[in-house]
Structures are given as structure tokens and as C-alpha cells.
Design a protein around this motif. Structure first.
Motif, PDB file in Angstrom:
ATOM      1  N   UNK A 179       0.837  -1.190   0.000  1.00 32.32           N
ATOM      2  CA  UNK A 179       0.000   0.000   0.000  1.00 32.32           C
ATOM      3  C   UNK A 179       0.878   1.247   0.000  1.00 32.32           C
ATOM      4  N   UNK A 180       0.245   2.376  -0.231  1.00 32.67           N
ATOM      5  CA  UNK A 180       0.958   3.648  -0.226  1.00 32.67           C
ATOM      6  C   UNK A 180       1.293   4.055   1.204  1.00 32.67           C
ATOM      7  N   UNK A 181       2.357   4.807   1.418  1.00 30.23           N
ATOM      8  CA  UNK A 181       2.794   5.164   2.774  1.00 30.23           C
ATOM      9  C   UNK A 181       1.804   6.051   3.539  1.00 30.23           C
ATOM     10  N   UNK A 182       0.913   6.743   2.855  1.00 32.00           N
ATOM     11  CA  UNK A 182      -0.034   7.621   3.534  1.00 32.00           C
ATOM     12  C   UNK A 182      -1.466   7.104   3.435  1.00 32.00           C
ATOM     13  N   UNK A 201       3.789   5.867   6.628  1.00 30.07           N
ATOM     14  CA  UNK A 201       4.458   4.630   7.018  1.00 30.07           C
ATOM     15  C   UNK A 201       5.853   4.634   6.391  1.00 30.07           C
ATOM     16  N   UNK A 202       6.819   3.995   7.031  1.00 27.61           N
ATOM     17  CA  UNK A 202       8.169   3.905   6.488  1.00 27.61           C
ATOM     18  C   UNK A 202       8.141   3.097   5.185  1.00 27.61           C
ATOM     19  N   UNK A 203       8.916   3.527   4.213  1.00 23.23           N
ATOM     20  CA  UNK A 203       8.972   2.838   2.925  1.00 23.23           C
ATOM     21  C   UNK A 203       9.639   1.469   3.074  1.00 23.23           C
ATOM     22  N   UNK A 204       9.071   0.486   2.396  1.00 25.93           N
ATOM     23  CA  UNK A 204       9.653  -0.843   2.367  1.00 25.93           C
ATOM     24  C   UNK A 204       9.506  -1.643   3.646  1.00 25.93           C
ATOM     25  N   UNK A 205       8.630  -1.212   4.559  1.00 25.91           N
ATOM     26  CA  UNK A 205       8.450  -1.929   5.832  1.00 25.91           C
ATOM     27  C   UNK A 205       7.188  -2.772   5.802  1.00 25.91           C
ATOM     28  N   UNK A 206       7.173  -3.751   6.668  1.00 31.75           N
ATOM     29  CA  UNK A 206       6.001  -4.596   6.847  1.00 31.75           C
ATOM     30  C   UNK A 206       5.333  -4.213   8.157  1.00 31.75           C
ATOM     31  N   UNK A 232       4.678  -1.493   2.631  1.00 29.92           N
ATOM     32  CA  UNK A 232       4.661  -0.239   1.892  1.00 29.92           C
ATOM     33  C   UNK A 232       5.593  -0.372   0.698  1.00 29.92           C
ATOM     34  N   UNK A 233       5.427   0.517  -0.247  1.00 32.02           N
ATOM     35  CA  UNK A 233       6.234   0.465  -1.460  1.00 32.02           C
ATOM     36  C   UNK A 233       7.715   0.639  -1.133  1.00 32.02           C
TER      37      UNK A 233
END
Length: 156
Positions: A69-72, A118-123, A150-151
């Protein structure tokens, strides 16, 4: 002869540009289809409509298969019964993040919105815990969890 060769290169260039456009549009449609509201295929979906036990009806975007999903992006969880208030929504996030909770006017749709992306690349995993209180002195009787990522961003 030279003129014919230039025309062939122009046509080839237009075909390549057209292919890139088609691939980009296809990617947009795939991303949009993953963020549409989809009922969960959980075992609780087999419950008869007259049952008054609290259950999740849907999650938007669909988080059943660990999507990206997107970070926001906000997450909406729809329940079959009204939650007493946001303070009675018992939950936790694995991978801490700052967020707000908001109930709609019917108190059946809870929206989780990150206050910073959300932080990029995190689960992330959202756990909905037993003890969430609903109208009529009802409580959520089991734990549900949803995982998403996140992407990725690798830089330019």
C-alpha cells in the motif's frame, strides 16, 4: 531509400512509446483494483446474517494477502455492529507507527490514518484483539490480524 529508413525508425519509435503507455495504464488499473473494497473471505463470512456476534465485514484496501500500500494510505475496517467508541477498539501495531482512529457516524466503520507516512519498504501488522467493545455489551471474541507492506524506494 534514406527517407524510407527514417520512416521505419519513426514508426518503430511510435510503437515502443505506445507499448510503454499501454503497460503504464495496465499497472495503474492493477494498483487500483487492489485498493478497492473487497469482503474478506474469512471463515466468519459464513455466519448467518441474523447473528449478533461482532465480526469484521470488510477491510479497505483488502489486506488478506499482504498487499503493498501507499505510505499515507488509510485503512477502513467495517464491522457488523457499532463499536462503543475509539477507546474501546483494542488493537496493536507490530512495527510501531503514529496514527489516528476515527469512527463514522454509525460507528461501524473504523478508519486508521497514519499521522506521518508509514516507512517505505516496511512490513506492518494490525492486530484486532479480543475485548473490543461493541454496543449491547458485546465483545470481539477472537484475535484477527492483517499484514501489509509499503512500497519500496531504492533511490534514483
Amino acid at each position: 531509400m534514406l527517407n524510407s529508413l527514417l520512416q521505419k525508425k519513426q514508426i518503430l519509435g511510435l510503437l515502443i512509446i505506445g507499448l510503454i503507455i499501454v503497460l503504464a495504464i495496465s499497472g495503474i488499473f492493477i494498483i487500483r483494483s487492489r485498493t478497492e473494497k473487497v469482503p474478506l473471505p474469512a471463515a466468519s463470512a459464513q455466519v448467518t446474517p441474523n447473528e449478533t456476534e461482532p465480526r469484521i465485514l470488510s477491510v479497505k484496501p483488502d489486506l488478506t494477502d499482504g498487499p503493498v500500500i501507499l505510505p499515507n494510505q488509510s485503512i477502513e475496517i467495517t464491522f457488523n455492529l457499532p463499536i462503543e467508541n475509539t477507546g474501546e477498539f483494542k488493537h496493536r501495531f507490530e512495527t510501531f507507527t503514529d496514527y489516528t482512529l476515527k469512527l463514522d457516524k454509525d460507528r461501524k466503520i473504523l478508519t486508521i490514518t497514519p499521522t506521518r507516512p508509514y516507512d517505505l519498504g516496511r512490513t506492518y501488522t494490525i492486530f484486532i484483539e479480543p475485548g473490543t467493545k461493541f454496543d449491547g455489551s458485546k465483545t470481539f471474541g477472537h484475535e484477527e490480524h492483517f499484514t501489509f507492506r509499503t512500497i519500496q524506494y531504492r533511490g534514483v
